[in-house]
Design an enzyme around this catalytic site. Structure first.
Site, PDB file in Angstrom:
ATOM      1  N   THR A 104       0.834  -1.205   0.000  1.00  0.00           N
ATOM      2  CA  THR A 104       0.000   0.000   0.000  1.00  0.00           C
ATOM      3  C   THR A 104       0.873   1.262   0.000  1.00  0.00           C
ATOM      4  OG1 THR A 104      -0.038   0.021   2.417  1.00  0.00           O
ATOM      5  CG2 THR A 104      -1.793  -1.183   1.310  1.00  0.00           C
ATOM      6  N   ASP A 105       0.225   2.414  -0.268  1.00  0.00           N
ATOM      7  CA  ASP A 105       0.930   3.691  -0.087  1.00  0.00           C
ATOM      8  C   ASP A 105       0.065   4.635   0.745  1.00  0.00           C
ATOM      9  OD1 ASP A 105      -0.815   5.219  -1.758  1.00  0.00           O
ATOM     10  OD2 ASP A 105       0.362   4.708  -3.519  1.00  0.00           O
ATOM     11  N   PHE A 106       0.577   5.843   1.003  1.00  0.00           N
ATOM     12  CA  PHE A 106      -0.089   6.747   1.959  1.00  0.00           C
ATOM     13  C   PHE A 106      -1.489   7.162   1.506  1.00  0.00           C
ATOM     14  CE2 PHE A 106      -0.314  11.248   0.650  1.00  0.00           C
ATOM     15  CZ  PHE A 106       0.220  11.127  -0.613  1.00  0.00           C
TER      16      PHE A 106
END
Lengths: 144, 144, 144, 144
Positions: free
Chosen positions: C23-25
């Site tokens: 995932t990313d932010f």
């Protein structure tokens, strides 16, 4: 600071930008990615000390991390520029130890003590070649 | 073994395949990726103990790694199936400690002692909720 | 479904768990990571068709992606289990084309058309060995 | 060239070093990592055009890649410095299209056409705010 950072007084500094790829859904940098930032610092420290992965690989030699004690103190975030500081500490026959810290401004985000060993193509420990040890020692002494 | 591994006798095991993405040009698994494998093991251990990231996130809580002491013993290679073994050790007020090991067959490749802390949405330390601590304790005692 | 998924009727399916690392932010899976999931699907499709990276590497051969047209339709999230579906389409002299889709349940998240070429140790295009082409063709026809 | 590259004449250029983390056991850069390099280029192009992820996030807006057609032409290798060139092409109501190329010297390694859409916090398409569209248009026209 150039693309490979700078090496001065026995210490290497490298600025690293935090991108999407470095973060996770919790909103901050994914913990394992600080180890990537540190590896960039070590690679560029060696580069500026005159040690190149590709040359080593031609001789069938390479460095591997054998131990890394990591403290994650404060998170870095998207768009941050952090500085990876690398100080080689002890050079032994077939390995060396470094201290690495990651800062955002004066705020310490991460620190680690890292042991890196030289191995041959079969992954066996190998003595660090004389010339390479000298370049590392010069970097430690702040003379490179 | 299901997609989330299995939890038995206070120990979680997860099989992980090594793919292209995990390796580097030296021919073996990139060192920071063992930390990713460990995080998969911890996530699935928590999942089987009934603790879900998404539920925690809804309460504004999350886990962060604050310390990780890593020993890289032998390399894993492309196509290998390795087993991540996770044993929660001590549960404290706002953190817990785990031992994690990665094996290929009986050969130990990597081990780490990991401290994981509970934090709130501002990243401040937060007491582990009672129900969650009980589920963790049950996992430690091998009763979940 | 085993660790390498299953191959049936000319189609390979692999279940993949979404972890923190993926995932990313922004809260969802980082776009480039769908390509990693697809590569896992292709590797396991080849594995079940009897084609192994390590064996190929011993003959100095390997596969490289030369073209990938990607549509990112809906995001995957932490804790999701997604299914990577891989269908080899056309086998040519030195390359083959696959369709790949990633689903969460019946919801299509990602799809791509991928061209994979065989190269020798110098990275030059190389004819796909007869035996390997036969195994791929059997997979396409749903006979493996 | 600074840490964020430079934007001139409607084109953004960013130098990127290839580290261990970017390569795989085949000896060259892992294919999905060219997408990471491109994302760094887009982020820094937007940064120099005055568009910041963190500001957008505060308004509940963000960019997502919806389509990416990629050609992998020649591999990059460890220690290489490659240049990511980003040219925004068309700006539409809720999305824009860019051409991106990665070079090592004059040698073209990778190119892609990328569609990036603006979405709200629920992931729904959202009109690009006026001020932002003007900054992008200025970048396209080479006036930023």
């Amino acid at each position: 600071m150039g693309l490979s950072g700078h090496l001065e007084g026995g210490q290497h500094s490298l600025d690293v930008r935090v991108y999407y790829e470095d973060t996770d859904f919790s909103g901050v940098v994914y913990h394992a990615n600080y180890l990537k930032f540190c590896e960039r610092g070590r690679s560029d420290m060696l580069r500026l000390a005159g040690v190149h992965h590709t040359e080593l690989a031609q001789e069938g030699l390479g460095f591997v991390v054998t131990r890394m004690d990591c403290e994650f103190r404060r998170p870095a975030r998207i768009d941050d520029v952090v500085t990876v500081v690398t100080r080689p500490a002890r050079i032994k026959r077939a390995s060396f130890v470094l201290f690495q810290q990651i800062f955002r401004g004066r705020s310490l985000l991460f620190e680690a003590q890292v042991t890196v060993a030289m191995v041959d193509a079969q992954g066996k420990p190998h003595r660090i070649p004389e010339a390479l040890a000298r370049r590392l020692a010069a970097a430690v002494d702040g003379k490179s």
